[in-house]
Design a protein around this motif. Structure first.
Motif: not given
Length: 290
Positions: A94-95, A97, A131-132, A134-136, A138-140
């Protein structure tokens, strides 16, 4: 033993027991290369146990399983190279990307750097997450996570993809996006085996389905032929204790039956959910609210 070239998967008289409980009881079936095959059944019928055996997570008590000609018990390294797995639960770090989760999977499969980087970029675009990326994780959202887990399962180029209830808990719009991904994967040559409680999902996607109940395979054919086997037309009407259904081979036979009734009726084509309920004798909670 090697499978015929057209058989991507074969299951021969497989049994799985947990103590005195028999979860899978002498199941046999095969999946052709390039096929989308659905495994349906009520909760506890043995679907997930069968998937766990096919993906090397659980050893069968008896019987034989083969993936692309390799024994699931004796050739696990070769089998793992050829399968991709989308489990019921998202099991990401989860931590990390989205991109880092895919990189971790590539490293576990020892993919060369120049191949893995290009493949990761390709699959992120394929599932609409570039586009997403490189987000962690856990935020998906739930839908984003399911798309990423499909990308992860495809990363090492498997011959067959196992999808264990891939759209459970997703909203209808996101579910349809996952359906589109499954069809695109299959069009590109990936064989698919999926389990689902959403019967319309299996009816829309699968070339053939097998229905299991109490650990036994009780039906196997295309959705259309399974529906024809119980009667191509259904007459349903509400009575004091619920909806009653009768099945007929022709529309005229259904109309003849209706003409003798003095209450409101509906005549429609039989669907796969009718088959499921007729054969298993019960409706699971998931089906009732699908």
């Amino acid at each position: 033993m090697n499978n015929p070239p057209d058989k991507m998967l074969e299951v021969h008289n497989v049994v799985k027991r947990y103590g005195s409980v028999t979860a899978v009881d002498g199941v046999s079936f095969s999946v052709n290369g390039g096929e989308i095959f659905g495994l349906l059944g009520p909760n506890g019928a043995g679907k997930s146990t069968t998937i766990r055996m096919l993906t090397t997570l659980t050893k069968p008590t008896a019987g034989e399983l083969f993936v692309d000609g390799y024994s699931v018990v004796n050739d696990q390294v070769e089998v793992k190279r050829r399968i991709g797995v989308v489990p019921q639960q998202n099991n990401f770090e989860q931590e990390l990307t989205g991109r880092e989760n895919l990189l971790l999977h590539a490293l576990l499969h020892k993919m060369p750097k120049k191949i893995r980087d290009a493949r990761i970029a390709e699959l992120l675009a394929y599932v609409g997450l570039e586009d997403r990326a490189d987000e962690r994780v856990r935020n998906y959202s739930g839908g984003m996570a399911r798309r990423l887990i499909i990308a992860r399962a495809l990363l090492h180029g498997p011959s067959i993809l196992f999808l264990d209830e891939p759209t459970v808990g997703l909203d209808p719009q996101t579910r349809r996006k996952i359906w589109d991904l499954i069809l695109l994967m299959n069009r590109s040559g990936v064989t698919v085996l999926l389990t689902t409680h959403y019967i319309e999902e299996a009816e829309s996607l699968c070339h053939r389905v097998g229905i299991v109940d109490y650990g036994k395979l009780i039906a196997l054919d295309s959705p259309k032929k399974l529906s024809q086997n119980i009667g191509e037309f259904c007459v349903e009407f509400l009575k004091d204790f619920g909806v009653e259904r009768h099945f007929f081979a022709t529309r005229q036979e259904a109309r003849n039956f209706v003409s003798g009734q003095d209450f409101d009726t509906v005549v429609r084509r039989t669907n796969l959910e009718d088959v499921f309920v007729e054969l298993t004798g019960r409706v699971s909670k998931e089906l009732a609210y699908a």
